[in-house]
Design an enzyme around this catalytic site. Structure first.
Site, PDB file in Angstrom:
ATOM      1  N   SER A  61       0.799  -1.240   0.000  1.00 52.75           N
ATOM      2  CA  SER A  61       0.000   0.000   0.000  1.00 52.75           C
ATOM      3  C   SER A  61       0.827   1.282   0.000  1.00 52.75           C
ATOM      4  CB  SER A  61      -0.950   0.018   1.200  1.00 52.75           C
ATOM      5  OG  SER A  61      -1.999  -0.902   1.010  1.00 52.75           O
ATOM      6  N   LYS A  64       0.366   3.519  -3.030  1.00 55.48           N
ATOM      7  CA  LYS A  64      -0.855   4.284  -3.320  1.00 55.48           C
ATOM      8  C   LYS A  64      -0.632   5.783  -3.535  1.00 55.48           C
ATOM      9  CE  LYS A  64      -3.665   0.744  -1.118  1.00 55.48           C
ATOM     10  NZ  LYS A  64      -4.373   0.312   0.097  1.00 55.48           N
ATOM     11  N   TYR A 189      -3.139  -3.094 -10.384  1.00 51.89           N
ATOM     12  CA  TYR A 189      -3.096  -2.887  -8.932  1.00 51.89           C
ATOM     13  C   TYR A 189      -2.312  -3.989  -8.235  1.00 51.89           C
ATOM     14  CZ  TYR A 189      -4.698  -2.468  -4.100  1.00 51.89           C
ATOM     15  OH  TYR A 189      -4.737  -2.354  -2.740  1.00 51.89           O
ATOM     16  N   TYR A 240      -3.944   3.701   7.664  1.00 48.68           N
ATOM     17  CA  TYR A 240      -5.183   2.929   7.795  1.00 48.68           C
ATOM     18  C   TYR A 240      -6.098   3.540   8.866  1.00 48.68           C
ATOM     19  CZ  TYR A 240      -2.325  -0.404   5.159  1.00 48.68           C
ATOM     20  OH  TYR A 240      -1.522  -0.997   4.228  1.00 48.68           O
ATOM     21  N   VAL A 258       1.348  -3.540   4.158  1.00 47.28           N
ATOM     22  CA  VAL A 258       1.414  -4.796   4.912  1.00 47.28           C
ATOM     23  C   VAL A 258       2.679  -5.601   4.613  1.00 47.28           C
ATOM     24  CG1 VAL A 258      -1.083  -4.965   5.225  1.00 47.28           C
ATOM     25  CG2 VAL A 258      -0.008  -6.046   3.221  1.00 47.28           C
TER      26      VAL A 258
END
Length: 304
Positions: A61, A64, A189, A240, A258
Site C-alpha cells: 500500500s 498508493k 493494482y 489505515y 502490509v
C-alpha cells in the site's frame, strides 16, 4: 548520529515480537519478523542507514500515493476526485462496508484498497501491460532506481487471493467509478503492490515529497500542489484506521503497507523509509511505528 539511530532501532526491534507478519497473501509470511531497518535522507544530501535498510520487500500500500500522483498527471485533480473521495473511513484498509452503505457508494479515499483500485483504473495506457509499464517507470523515476521490478510470486499470490479486491472493483464498476475493464485495473493494482523496494527506496520517495515533487537532480515531476495532495491524504488516511492516533503520536505524513514498509515525509527537511514486517492489528509495522514515535520525539519532527 549513526550511533544514536542504532540505539533507537535496537530498542524498538524488541517490539517486533509483539506483532506478526502478514500471511493472507502467499509469500508475505516468509518475511523475518525481527527485521527492522531505517533510512533517513535529508534535503541537504545527508543519508543515514541502519539495521535492515537494504532488505527487499514488496511495496504493497505504500504504492498508493505514487499511483495517485500519476493518475492526477494523467487526468487532472478534478476528474480523479470525481472517482474517489478525500475522507478517512475509520474502517480497515480492505473493508468493503462503506462502499455499499454510504449514500454515494464512492470509495472514501485513495489510500484504502477500494480507492486505490479506482485510482489505478484511471492510469492511461493501451492495455493493462502498457499501464503497468508506465506505473513501473514512474516508480523507478521517483525512487531514482532503474532496477525496480515486481516479485512474480507475490504478484501471483495477490491475484489468486484477491477476491475481496475483485468484489470491490466490480461493485465500483457497477456504480460508475471505474470506466475501463475491471480485470485490467486489478491486474495493474496487484502488480503495483508487488514491486520490490527497500527502506532506502521509500526514503527517496519521502524525500521527493519533502521537496514538494522534485528529484535529487532538481527535476520537477509533479507540482507542489499535487505533492501537497499526496502528503495531506497520507496524514489523514495513510496509516489505515490508525491514522488519527499516528498523527498525534508521530505527526508526519506517512504511508504504510502490509509488506512492512512505512514512508514518512518531514516537509522541507527529510524523507524517512522504514522496513519492519512484524505488523500490529491494523496492518502497520509495529517496530516501525514505535521507532517513528521515538524519532519524532527526539528530533522534533511533528508538523503540528
Amino acid at each position: 548520529m549513526e550511533q544514536f539511530l542504532n540505539k533507537l532501532l535496537e530498542k524498538n526491534r524488541a517490539k517486533c515480537q509483539f506483532g506478526s507478519v502478514a500471511d493472507y497473501i502467499p509469500g508475505l509470511d516468509k518475511a523475518d519478523r525481527n527485521h527492522l531497518g531505517l533510512c533517513i535522507m535529508k534535503t541537504d544530501g545527508t543519508v543515514q542507514r541502519v539495521g535492515d535498510y537494504d532488505v527487499k520487500f514488496t511495496i504493497q500500500s505504500v504504492s498508493k500515493p505514487l499511483t495517485l500522483m500519476l493518475a492526477i498527471l494523467d487526468n487532472g485533480v478534478d476528474h480523479v476526485f470525481s472517482k474517489v473521495g478525500m475522507e478517512p473511513t475509520g474502517d480497515a484498509f480492505n473493508s468493503i462496508k462503506k462502499l455499499e452503505t454510504h449514500d454515494t457508494h464512492k470509495p472514501f479515499n485513495p489510500m484504502i484498497n477500494a480507492g486505490a483500485i479506482a485510482t489505478t483504473a484511471l492510469i492511461k495506457g493501451r492495455d493493462a501491460q502498457d499501464k503497468f509499464r508506465r506505473v513501473l517507470e514512474f516508480f523507478r523515476k521517483i525512487c531514482e532506481n532503474d532496477t525496480l521490478e515486481i516479485d512474480e510470486d507475490i504478484y501471483r499470490g495477490e491475484k489468486e487471493t484477491g477476491n475481496k479486491n475483485r468484489a470491490m472493483g466490480y461493485f465500483m464498476k457497477g456504480e460508475g467509478y471505474i470506466d475501463g475493464d475491471v480485470e485490467d485495473a486489478l491486474d495493474v493494482y496487484f502488480k503495483q503492490c508487488s514491486i520490490l523496494v527497500t527502506a532506502e527506496d521509500l526514503a527517496r520517495v519521502a524525500l521527493f515529497l519533502a521537496r514538494g515533487g522534485v528529484l535529487s537532480n532538481g527535476e520537477r515531476v509533479v507540482s507542489e500542489y499535487v505533492a501537497k495532495i499526496a502528503k495531506t491524504l497520507m496524514v489523514t488516511c495513510g496509516m489505515y484506521d490508525g491514522s488519527g492516533e499516528f498523527a498525534l503520536m508521530v505527526g508526519v505524513p506517512s504511508k504504510s503497507g502490509v509488506g512492512g514498509g512505512i514512508c514518512s515525509v518531514v516537509p522541507g527537511r527529510m524523507g524517512i523509509g522504514i522496513y519492519g514486517p512484524s505488523l500490529d492489528k491494523k496492518g502497520n509495522s509495529i517496530g516501525g511505528y514505535s521507532l517513528l514515535k521515538d524519532l519524532s520525539k527526539e528530533l522534533s519532527l511533528s508538523i503540528f
